[in-house]
Design a protein around this motif. Sequence first.
Motif, PDB file in Angstrom:
ATOM      1  N   LEU A  79      -2.839   4.598  -0.835  1.00 10.08           N
ATOM      2  CA  LEU A  79      -1.509   4.886  -0.300  1.00 10.08           C
ATOM      3  C   LEU A  79      -1.308   6.393  -0.134  1.00 10.08           C
ATOM      4  O   LEU A  79      -1.775   7.188  -0.954  1.00 10.08           O
ATOM      5  N   PRO A  80      -0.592   6.797   0.898  1.00 12.51           N
ATOM      6  CA  PRO A  80      -0.303   8.226   1.083  1.00 12.51           C
ATOM      7  C   PRO A  80       0.418   8.808  -0.121  1.00 12.51           C
ATOM      8  O   PRO A  80       1.122   8.091  -0.851  1.00 12.51           O
ATOM      9  N   ASP A  83       2.966  10.439  -0.328  1.00 10.87           N
ATOM     10  CA  ASP A  83       4.428  10.422  -0.230  1.00 10.87           C
ATOM     11  C   ASP A  83       4.997   9.017  -0.441  1.00 10.87           C
ATOM     12  O   ASP A  83       6.117   8.715  -0.053  1.00 10.87           O
ATOM     13  N   THR A  84       4.196   8.151  -1.081  1.00 11.41           N
ATOM     14  CA  THR A  84       4.587   6.760  -1.318  1.00 11.41           C
ATOM     15  C   THR A  84       4.716   6.487  -2.811  1.00 11.41           C
ATOM     16  O   THR A  84       3.878   6.931  -3.604  1.00 11.41           O
ATOM     17  N   VAL A  85       5.777   5.755  -3.185  1.00 13.14           N
ATOM     18  CA  VAL A  85       5.995   5.369  -4.579  1.00 13.14           C
ATOM     19  C   VAL A  85       5.793   3.864  -4.729  1.00 13.14           C
ATOM     20  O   VAL A  85       6.246   3.086  -3.889  1.00 13.14           O
ATOM     21  N   ILE A  86       5.087   3.473  -5.783  1.00  7.57           N
ATOM     22  CA  ILE A  86       4.864   2.060  -6.091  1.00  7.57           C
ATOM     23  C   ILE A  86       5.929   1.593  -7.084  1.00  7.57           C
ATOM     24  O   ILE A  86       6.115   2.203  -8.138  1.00  7.57           O
ATOM     25  N   LEU A  87       6.634   0.516  -6.742  1.00  5.00           N
ATOM     26  CA  LEU A  87       7.557  -0.145  -7.660  1.00  5.00           C
ATOM     27  C   LEU A  87       6.856  -1.377  -8.204  1.00  5.00           C
ATOM     28  O   LEU A  87       6.372  -2.208  -7.430  1.00  5.00           O
ATOM     29  N   THR A  88       6.796  -1.512  -9.519  1.00  2.01           N
ATOM     30  CA  THR A  88       6.030  -2.618 -10.079  1.00  2.01           C
ATOM     31  C   THR A  88       6.747  -3.269 -11.259  1.00  2.01           C
ATOM     32  O   THR A  88       7.644  -2.699 -11.870  1.00  2.01           O
ATOM     33  N   ALA A  89       6.353  -4.491 -11.535  1.00  2.92           N
ATOM     34  CA  ALA A  89       6.793  -5.255 -12.709  1.00  2.92           C
ATOM     35  C   ALA A  89       5.793  -6.385 -12.884  1.00  2.92           C
ATOM     36  O   ALA A  89       5.185  -6.847 -11.913  1.00  2.92           O
ATOM     37  N   GLY A  90       5.607  -6.857 -14.109  1.00  4.48           N
ATOM     38  CA  GLY A  90       4.631  -7.903 -14.350  1.00  4.48           C
ATOM     39  C   GLY A  90       3.274  -7.311 -14.671  1.00  4.48           C
ATOM     40  O   GLY A  90       3.056  -6.096 -14.608  1.00  4.48           O
ATOM     41  N   CYS A  91       2.313  -8.164 -15.006  1.00  5.20           N
ATOM     42  CA  CYS A  91       1.012  -7.653 -15.433  1.00  5.20           C
ATOM     43  C   CYS A  91       0.120  -7.214 -14.281  1.00  5.20           C
ATOM     44  O   CYS A  91      -0.970  -6.690 -14.506  1.00  5.20           O
ATOM     45  N   ALA A  92       0.589  -7.377 -13.021  1.00  2.00           N
ATOM     46  CA  ALA A  92      -0.154  -6.831 -11.879  1.00  2.00           C
ATOM     47  C   ALA A  92      -0.333  -5.325 -12.020  1.00  2.00           C
ATOM     48  O   ALA A  92      -1.279  -4.744 -11.484  1.00  2.00           O
ATOM     49  N   LEU A 132       9.443  11.867  -0.060  1.00  2.00           N
ATOM     50  CA  LEU A 132       9.183  10.459  -0.384  1.00  2.00           C
ATOM     51  C   LEU A 132       9.505   9.646   0.866  1.00  2.00           C
ATOM     52  O   LEU A 132      10.653   9.564   1.278  1.00  2.00           O
ATOM     53  N   LYS A 133       8.469   9.082   1.463  1.00  2.00           N
ATOM     54  CA  LYS A 133       8.666   8.390   2.733  1.00  2.00           C
ATOM     55  C   LYS A 133       8.708   6.863   2.608  1.00  2.00           C
ATOM     56  O   LYS A 133       9.253   6.199   3.485  1.00  2.00           O
ATOM     57  N   ARG A 134       8.131   6.343   1.521  1.00  2.00           N
ATOM     58  CA  ARG A 134       8.025   4.882   1.488  1.00  2.00           C
ATOM     59  C   ARG A 134       7.909   4.366   0.056  1.00  2.00           C
ATOM     60  O   ARG A 134       7.351   5.021  -0.821  1.00  2.00           O
ATOM     61  N   PHE A 135       8.471   3.147  -0.147  1.00  2.00           N
ATOM     62  CA  PHE A 135       8.307   2.418  -1.400  1.00  2.00           C
ATOM     63  C   PHE A 135       7.447   1.188  -1.124  1.00  2.00           C
ATOM     64  O   PHE A 135       7.621   0.516  -0.100  1.00  2.00           O
ATOM     65  N   VAL A 136       6.541   0.900  -2.036  1.00  2.00           N
ATOM     66  CA  VAL A 136       5.745  -0.323  -1.929  1.00  2.00           C
ATOM     67  C   VAL A 136       5.912  -1.108  -3.221  1.00  2.00           C
ATOM     68  O   VAL A 136       5.615  -0.605  -4.309  1.00  2.00           O
ATOM     69  N   VAL A 137       6.441  -2.319  -3.110  1.00  2.00           N
ATOM     70  CA  VAL A 137       6.603  -3.189  -4.271  1.00  2.00           C
ATOM     71  C   VAL A 137       5.277  -3.915  -4.495  1.00  2.00           C
ATOM     72  O   VAL A 137       4.850  -4.727  -3.670  1.00  2.00           O
ATOM     73  N   MET A 138       4.635  -3.605  -5.615  1.00  2.00           N
ATOM     74  CA  MET A 138       3.361  -4.240  -5.973  1.00  2.00           C
ATOM     75  C   MET A 138       3.527  -4.910  -7.328  1.00  2.00           C
ATOM     76  O   MET A 138       2.829  -4.610  -8.291  1.00  2.00           O
TER      77      MET A 138
END
Length: 588
Positions: A459-460, A462-471, A433-439
Amino acid sequence: MSMFCFQCQEAAKNTGCTVRGVCGKEDVTAGIQDLLIYTAKGVGLAAQGAGDDQVIRAGRYLVRSLFATITNANFDRLRIASLVLEGLVLRGELLAGGLGHQNHPENPDILTWKPLLAESRSLEELQDQLAAALAYQAGRSGVDQKKQLENLPEEAQAVPALVEDLEGKAALVGILAQEQEDVRSLRELTIYGLKGIAAYAEHAAVLGYEDPEIYRFAAAALARTSQDENPESLTALVLETGKTAVTTMALLDKANTETYGNPEITQVNIGTRSNPAILISGHDLKDMEELLEQTAGTGVDVYTHSEMLPANYYPAFKKYDHFVGNYGNAWWQQDKEFESFNGVILMTTNCIVPPKESYKTRIFTTGMAGFPGVPHISEDSQGRKDFSALVSLAKTCQPPIELEQGSITGGFAHHQISQLADKVIDAVKSGALKRFVVMAGCDGRHKSRDHFTQVAQGLPRDTVILTAGCAKYRYNKLDLGDIGGIPRVLDAGQCNDSYSLAVTALTLKEAFGMADINDLPIDFDIAWYEQKAVAVLLALLHLGFKNVRLGPTLPAFLSPGVAKVLVDTFGIQGTGTVEEDLAAITAS
């Protein structure tokens, strides 16, 4: 122009709505909303120096009023006018204590203005007339805004003249009354942040959790936006608003988790059953609880919609076997999804759009939401709501038409992530896991919001998306896989649960022994639509996060001068092309 509103991402031409809101808000309603904010400023000024009891009373009024003016919350001019009169009565009572007059002997207009009709009738009598008009309207399901003031009963005959009176005053106190562009921009940025704070404070308050300091700040900040014209001090006020946003989201997090338990990893059903049903949308978990209690054993199922999806993650709600799962997607698709749902719809907060005739007779509002011709469920004297009318109507409806099958996974709020911390840290240390992206943030109608879907897909691995909201609805149903058992989309919950994402980032910072939060392998691609997203953005700035990308457009209410300050100080930038954003993420 007959109105001016630029508080949401869909402001016409990214400048402002001047005839009718893109959201469907009519010009008269927009004007009375402006007047409500003006009234709230007066209450805030009158509350300066007041004791805790008075501040709490004023604060409760202020958060309800600010909440009612959030985009897509309340389209009902009579309910908004009622809040204006309530504020004038409260302002008078605060001033009767002498505080406002002592602090402001010059008596500015926000402390003195009244409707012209108040010269011949008391404010209390006008309140009674509005209440009669609202009661009459409640019995005319389906009436549109233009017919709202027709054929009123005798006890409400002054209401059309009152609305015209308020409209005339509103024309003098709208957004453009402040001519200095940067001052106007900073004031509105603070007010929109306060609107988001107000929504979160109200959700906490209905669960019995309040902080007088939040109310005190709201009153003081509103008062300052009526008087302060110094860009430097107004910039400081914007940052103070971010601090209070953090405090408020932490309070709501505490309220929700202590009342309903910590969200847990959950597979949420997105299919349907063959029973008649009620669809609950919005954000208010107390409404969710009361609805589930009152539908238990009735044969009526309950489904969540849009921002109510995270209710599925709370342990307290899992005991209800008639709680089926989630139906549909983000708020803006409700015109089609409410139609196919067939059953009753309950809108608990904002995110309502003008209802279609095909379901207008089976939609209800509650809380600060409202729409002309849509029945409204209010609290009784004990703070309870009676949803029996919804249950009775639902029993006459056909079951929902199934839109999809399967499930989606969520429940990754900060408590759940803390239990996975070792697994996440090991994945980072191993390079898996190399990177987090807050979307996180809001969804909306613009085709340009496909940007967030395409970024998620590109996204590669090895990337995890952190999310909240209806996006999240732009990518939470994509098959993006996992990293060693860690899903690549970690959904913390509602927009207010962006606080969980910040706590998660701060936990990782501590775990890796980093001095600066911005040294973490974390990027921000935030989608915004309305004022709760503004509060979240200001909270992130207060916590020290920099280089946030915001899209699909930068807010229309940011003047060039204010935008430059945000860019130079915090690295705020607009989203670019999909290729540009992916390149920036992978290069950082």
